[in-house]
Design an enzyme around this catalytic site. Structure first.
Site, short mmCIF file in Angstrom:
data_model
loop_
_atom_site.label_atom_id
_atom_site.label_comp_id
_atom_site.label_asym_id
_atom_site.label_seq_id
_atom_site.Cartn_x
_atom_site.Cartn_y
_atom_site.Cartn_z
N ASP A 49 -8.21 -4.45 -0.55
CA ASP A 49 -7.79 -5.02 -1.83
C ASP A 49 -7.33 -6.46 -1.64
OD1 ASP A 49 -5.39 -4.48 -0.60
OD2 ASP A 49 -4.53 -3.33 -2.26
N SER A 50 -7.40 -6.94 -0.39
CA SER A 50 -7.23 -8.38 -0.14
C SER A 50 -8.26 -9.18 -0.93
CB SER A 50 -7.37 -8.69 1.36
OG SER A 50 -8.56 -8.12 1.88
N ASP A 88 -10.08 0.49 0.07
CA ASP A 88 -8.66 0.55 -0.29
C ASP A 88 -8.47 1.22 -1.64
OD1 ASP A 88 -6.70 -0.36 1.45
OD2 ASP A 88 -7.12 -2.47 1.02
N LYS A 117 -8.35 4.27 2.04
CA LYS A 117 -7.10 3.87 2.71
C LYS A 117 -6.02 3.73 1.65
CE LYS A 117 -6.45 -0.55 4.44
NZ LYS A 117 -5.34 -1.08 3.63
N GLU A 119 -1.73 2.74 1.06
CA GLU A 119 -0.49 2.20 1.61
C GLU A 119 0.67 3.14 1.32
OE1 GLU A 119 0.29 -1.77 0.16
OE2 GLU A 119 -1.69 -2.49 0.79
N GLU A 186 0.29 -2.63 9.91
CA GLU A 186 0.21 -4.07 9.62
C GLU A 186 1.57 -4.72 9.89
OE1 GLU A 186 -1.46 -5.10 5.81
OE2 GLU A 186 -0.93 -7.21 6.02
O1 KIV Z 1 -6.66 -5.35 1.99
C1 KIV Z 1 -6.86 -5.57 3.19
O2 KIV Z 1 -7.67 -6.41 3.57
C2 KIV Z 1 -6.08 -4.80 4.14
C3 KIV Z 1 -6.01 -5.33 5.54
C4 KIV Z 1 -5.13 -6.52 5.57
C5 KIV Z 1 -5.61 -4.31 6.51
O3 KIV Z 1 -5.49 -3.83 3.82
#
Ligand code: KIV
Length: 270
Positions: A49-50, A88, A117, A119, A186
């Site tokens: 989600d970056s 994500d 994934k 968080e 992280e």
């Molecule tokens: O969103 C992302 O790119 C991430 C990485 C920084 C691990 O979660």
């Protein structure tokens, strides 16, 4: 389904951990880069989600929607032949198990993700348990959780004091027991990440978490040196030594991860 004969699976990554072989992960947001990165030897493509920050130009990952993630995951899945595609779950897409299941199913059925994934620490165990029981492969994300940036008040190293370190270790073990297949850490002190990696049977992935994790991930734009603003302290610009050749930069990253040369002391947090 992967289109290659020898797709990277969770079992591949587990075997690599057992054999002490490092694996390389990079973020990807589109089909073209997915193919290029995979060809360079990256085992896992993370549709992070970056993308909210590096693609959409947002200040944080908080505005990223499930629709955004499904769209980019679909693009990456089309470009990937062999790599494991991890997507994500964005902010507020997994507040309760039922919502999490609907959204994870979208990422897999519409986006083609092989794994999701999410968080969080102890508070996401119920969600992990529920998804795992439905056969959804899961990566738990510990340490710095960018979706909580407004609560954390900034992007800071997590797990520095002894109580926080013990709590993170306990969360990692509980995640594995709830059914997580991978644990990502992280911005965690290298020593703590090494302890957690040794303690878990599932593979770990580190970003700003030292060289002892089983795999390493970076945001693609950080390792290509094109992130607007300041690059995180733990990220290395592999493009700087690659003479502007993107393929060479990604290959150098893969080699450095596999040989253990990255992260070095300069890119490790204490
Ligand atoms: O969103 C992302 O790119 C991430 C990485 C920084 C691990 O979660």
């Amino acid at each position: 389904m992967s289109k290659a004969n020898n797709p990277v699976t969770i079992q591949t990554l587990r075997k690599m951990k057992q054999a002490g072989e490092r694996f390389a992960v990079l973020t990807a947001y589109d089909a073209g880069f997915a193919a290029l990165i995979e060809e360079a030897g990256v085992e896992v493509l993370l549709v992070g989600d970056s993308l909210g920050m590096v693609i959409q130009g947002q200040q944080t990952t908080v505005p990223v929607s499930v629709d955004n993630m499904v769209y980019h995951t679909r693009c990456v899945s089309r470009g990937a032949q062999r790599a494991l595609v991890m997507a994500d779950m964005p902010f507020m897409s997994f507040p309760v198990p039922e919502r999490a299941l609907d959204n994870a199913a979208r990422l897999m059925q519409e986006g083609g993700a092989h794994m999701v994934k999410l968080e969080g620490g102890g508070h996401v165990l119920e969600v992990i348990y529920h998804l795992a029981r439905q056969g959804i492969p899961i990566c738990g994300h510990l340490g710095l959780q960018p979706q909580s940036v407004h609560k954390l008040g900034g992007y800071r190293v997590q797990g520095r004091d002894p109580d926080a370190a013990e709590a993170m270790l306990a969360d990692a073990i509980a995640m594995q027991e709830a059914g997580a297949d991978i644990v990502l850490m992280e911005c965690v002190p290298a020593e703590l990440a090494a302890r957690i990696t040794e303690r878990l049977s599932v593979p770990t992935i580190g970003i700003g978490a030292g060289a002892q994790c089983d795999g390493q991930v970076l945001v693609l734009y950080d390792m290509l040196g094109i992130t607007p603003g300041q690059r995180p302290r733990f990220a290395r610009d592999f493009m700087a030594d690659a003479g502007g050749d993107i393929r060479a930069a990604v290959r150098a990253y893969v080699e450095a991860v596999k040989s253990g040369a990255f992260p070095d002391a300069e890119h490790t947090l204490a």
